[in-house]
Design a protein around this motif. Structure first.
Motif, PDB file in Angstrom:
ATOM      1  N   ALA A 181     -25.536 -16.626 -81.331  1.00 15.26           N
ATOM      2  CA  ALA A 181     -24.737 -17.803 -81.669  1.00 15.26           C
ATOM      3  C   ALA A 181     -23.637 -17.442 -82.656  1.00 15.26           C
ATOM      4  O   ALA A 181     -22.484 -17.882 -82.521  1.00 15.26           O
ATOM      5  CB  ALA A 181     -25.635 -18.890 -82.247  1.00 15.26           C
ATOM      6  N   GLU A 194     -17.895 -26.514 -79.791  1.00 15.77           N
ATOM      7  CA  GLU A 194     -18.833 -27.579 -80.121  1.00 15.77           C
ATOM      8  C   GLU A 194     -20.238 -27.007 -80.304  1.00 15.77           C
ATOM      9  O   GLU A 194     -20.551 -25.913 -79.813  1.00 15.77           O
ATOM     10  CB  GLU A 194     -18.852 -28.650 -79.029  1.00 15.77           C
ATOM     11  CG  GLU A 194     -17.504 -29.307 -78.770  1.00 15.77           C
ATOM     12  CD  GLU A 194     -17.032 -30.148 -79.947  1.00 15.77           C
ATOM     13  OE1 GLU A 194     -17.897 -30.564 -80.759  1.00 15.77           O
ATOM     14  OE2 GLU A 194     -15.809 -30.380 -80.064  1.00 15.77           O
ATOM     15  N   THR A 196     -22.809 -27.943 -78.817  1.00 21.21           N
ATOM     16  CA  THR A 196     -23.450 -27.793 -77.502  1.00 21.21           C
ATOM     17  C   THR A 196     -23.198 -26.404 -76.911  1.00 21.21           C
ATOM     18  O   THR A 196     -24.057 -25.876 -76.197  1.00 21.21           O
ATOM     19  CB  THR A 196     -22.943 -28.869 -76.532  1.00 21.21           C
ATOM     20  OG1 THR A 196     -21.505 -28.859 -76.526  1.00 21.21           O
ATOM     21  CG2 THR A 196     -23.440 -30.252 -76.927  1.00 21.21           C
ATOM     22  N   ASP A 197     -22.035 -25.803 -77.194  1.00 22.73           N
ATOM     23  CA  ASP A 197     -21.761 -24.444 -76.705  1.00 22.73           C
ATOM     24  C   ASP A 197     -22.759 -23.452 -77.306  1.00 22.73           C
ATOM     25  O   ASP A 197     -23.239 -22.545 -76.623  1.00 22.73           O
ATOM     26  CB  ASP A 197     -20.340 -24.019 -77.076  1.00 22.73           C
ATOM     27  CG  ASP A 197     -19.284 -24.920 -76.455  1.00 22.73           C
ATOM     28  OD1 ASP A 197     -19.409 -25.239 -75.264  1.00 22.73           O
ATOM     29  OD2 ASP A 197     -18.338 -25.311 -77.160  1.00 22.73           O
ATOM     30  N   ALA A 199     -25.781 -24.277 -78.593  1.00 21.58           N
ATOM     31  CA  ALA A 199     -27.112 -24.626 -78.097  1.00 21.58           C
ATOM     32  C   ALA A 199     -27.345 -24.027 -76.711  1.00 21.58           C
ATOM     33  O   ALA A 199     -28.423 -23.495 -76.422  1.00 21.58           O
ATOM     34  CB  ALA A 199     -27.267 -26.144 -78.055  1.00 21.58           C
ATOM     35  N   ASN A 200     -26.330 -24.095 -75.855  1.00 20.94           N
ATOM     36  CA  ASN A 200     -26.459 -23.530 -74.511  1.00 20.94           C
ATOM     37  C   ASN A 200     -26.667 -22.017 -74.566  1.00 20.94           C
ATOM     38  O   ASN A 200     -27.438 -21.452 -73.779  1.00 20.94           O
ATOM     39  CB  ASN A 200     -25.219 -23.867 -73.683  1.00 20.94           C
ATOM     40  CG  ASN A 200     -25.128 -25.337 -73.344  1.00 20.94           C
ATOM     41  OD1 ASN A 200     -26.137 -26.050 -73.351  1.00 20.94           O
ATOM     42  ND2 ASN A 200     -23.931 -25.818 -73.053  1.00 20.94           N
ATOM     43  N   ALA A 201     -25.972 -21.362 -75.495  1.00 27.01           N
ATOM     44  CA  ALA A 201     -26.121 -19.910 -75.624  1.00 27.01           C
ATOM     45  C   ALA A 201     -27.521 -19.530 -76.090  1.00 27.01           C
ATOM     46  O   ALA A 201     -28.063 -18.492 -75.693  1.00 27.01           O
ATOM     47  CB  ALA A 201     -25.079 -19.354 -76.593  1.00 27.01           C
ATOM     48  N   LEU A 203     -30.162 -21.421 -75.509  1.00 29.41           N
ATOM     49  CA  LEU A 203     -31.109 -22.055 -74.577  1.00 29.41           C
ATOM     50  C   LEU A 203     -32.034 -23.026 -75.312  1.00 29.41           C
ATOM     51  O   LEU A 203     -33.244 -23.086 -75.042  1.00 29.41           O
ATOM     52  CB  LEU A 203     -31.927 -20.994 -73.829  1.00 29.41           C
ATOM     53  CG  LEU A 203     -31.123 -19.973 -73.010  1.00 29.41           C
ATOM     54  CD1 LEU A 203     -32.049 -18.958 -72.373  1.00 29.41           C
ATOM     55  CD2 LEU A 203     -30.276 -20.675 -71.950  1.00 29.41           C
ATOM     56  N   SER A 205     -31.964 -27.128 -77.538  1.00 34.52           N
ATOM     57  CA  SER A 205     -31.260 -28.401 -77.637  1.00 34.52           C
ATOM     58  C   SER A 205     -30.247 -28.370 -78.784  1.00 34.52           C
ATOM     59  O   SER A 205     -30.415 -27.602 -79.744  1.00 34.52           O
ATOM     60  CB  SER A 205     -32.248 -29.542 -77.878  1.00 34.52           C
ATOM     61  OG  SER A 205     -32.806 -29.444 -79.171  1.00 34.52           O
ATOM     62  N   PRO A 206     -29.196 -29.209 -78.713  1.00 33.45           N
ATOM     63  CA  PRO A 206     -28.244 -29.275 -79.840  1.00 33.45           C
ATOM     64  C   PRO A 206     -28.917 -29.632 -81.161  1.00 33.45           C
ATOM     65  O   PRO A 206     -28.532 -29.106 -82.211  1.00 33.45           O
ATOM     66  CB  PRO A 206     -27.264 -30.368 -79.392  1.00 33.45           C
ATOM     67  CG  PRO A 206     -27.315 -30.330 -77.898  1.00 33.45           C
ATOM     68  CD  PRO A 206     -28.746 -30.008 -77.564  1.00 33.45           C
ATOM     69  N   ALA A 209     -30.523 -26.524 -82.460  1.00 35.76           N
ATOM     70  CA  ALA A 209     -29.485 -25.600 -82.931  1.00 35.76           C
ATOM     71  C   ALA A 209     -28.957 -26.035 -84.292  1.00 35.76           C
ATOM     72  O   ALA A 209     -28.757 -25.210 -85.188  1.00 35.76           O
ATOM     73  CB  ALA A 209     -28.344 -25.530 -81.917  1.00 35.76           C
TER      74      ALA A 209
END
Length: 289
Positions: A181, A194, A196-197, A199-201, A203, A205-206, A209
């Motif tokens: 991250a 954001e 969310t970017d 959190a996605n990296a 894997l 939830s926001p 993160a």
């Protein structure tokens, strides 16, 4: 109470001497990491509910989450040399160097006493940083950074032997999870980004993160992203002739008014005043008479 720390140099390290008040002041915290060496006098150092008697040669480790304050004895006021630095300095070198500062407050001994064999070498490095940053001779920032890294390696080796294998593994695992991250942030902070970017990296939830940033780095995702952009703006202001508007967008800010407002809030002066004060070009074009 949160204190805003500003750095006098483009490498985010400060060194200063300080004599605490004889009266107990409010506890505070700050986003920087801190290491203090008592060089004279005596007193008490408070960390939340913990309190330590202070003697000459004692060293104190302060992370970016723990409330703390030092107090001088009335008859023998203490004086410290403190080193403040941005956690990213260690993250850019080797993330494990941050582990001694990632402690759980209740189970951590913030003091390295003067009787410890570690006190003398760490104290010498603190004094070296203070001298380098005070004298500002050629190469002083490199010397200060080198001394800081050596100091943090000594802390890493010291505290790794004092923690349980389970706790040490948990801390290492957390940093390994955060590293991707933080790499994304370092690569893409100039772009719209954001939570969310991130959190996605990871894997996750926001909300998870967000919790990780606050828990492990002592600051929110937005604060961390803002600091990256402020640091880049500082670098561009003192090392290029770009206009303030170009610096704004090159460092990731989305509007000029917000850039001016956020920069002044974080640094204490406007971008143009910062350039005037610290720019290499200003120094060359206006030599001391």
């Amino acid at each position: 109470m949160r204190l805003n720390i500003t750095y006098e140099n483009h490498i985010p390290i400060n060194a200063f001497r300080w004599t605490p008040s004889r009266e107990l002041q409010p506890l505070h915290y700050h986003s920087s990491l801190e290491i203090g060496l008592c060089v004279s006098g005596s007193g008490i150092f408070y960390f939340g509910e913990k309190r330590y008697r202070v003697a000459v040669g004692d060293i104190f480790i302060v992370n970016n989450r723990e409330l703390h304050i030092a107090q001088s004895d009335k008859s023998n006021p203490s004086t410290y040399i403190f080193i403040n630095f941005d956690p990213r300095l260690l993250l850019d070198e080797e993330e494990s160097l941050l582990l001694p500062f990632a402690y759980s407050s209740d189970h951590f001994d913030n003091r390295i006493t003067s009787a410890s064999p570690l006190s003398a070498p760490i104290g010498a490095l603190i004094e070296k940083m203070w001298r380098e940053l005070d004298a500002k001779q050629d190469g002083y920032l490199s010397m200060a950074k080198s001394a800081l890294l050596e100091l943090c390696v000594l802390l890493l080796r010291h505290y790794s032997t004092r923690m349980s294998k389970l706790e040490w593994k948990r801390m290492n695992d957390t940093f390994r999870r955060l590293r991707p991250a933080l790499a994304i942030l370092e690569d893409r902070f100039r772009e719209p980004l954001e939570l969310t970017d991130i959190a996605n990296a990871l894997l996750i939830s926001p909300s998870r993160a967000s919790h990780l940033f606050q828990e492990e780095l002592g600051r929110s995702f937005k604060d961390y992203l803002l600091q990256l952009r402020i640091n880049e703006a500082k670098r561009l202001l003192i090392s290029t002739n770009l206009s303030a508007a170009d610096v704004c967008f090159e460092s990731g800010f989305q509007s000029i008014p917000s850039f001016y407002r956020l920069f002044k809030s974080a640094v204490g002066i406007s971008p143009l005043d910062y350039r005037s004060k610290y720019s290499v070009h200003a120094i060359i074009e206006n030599p001391i008479q």
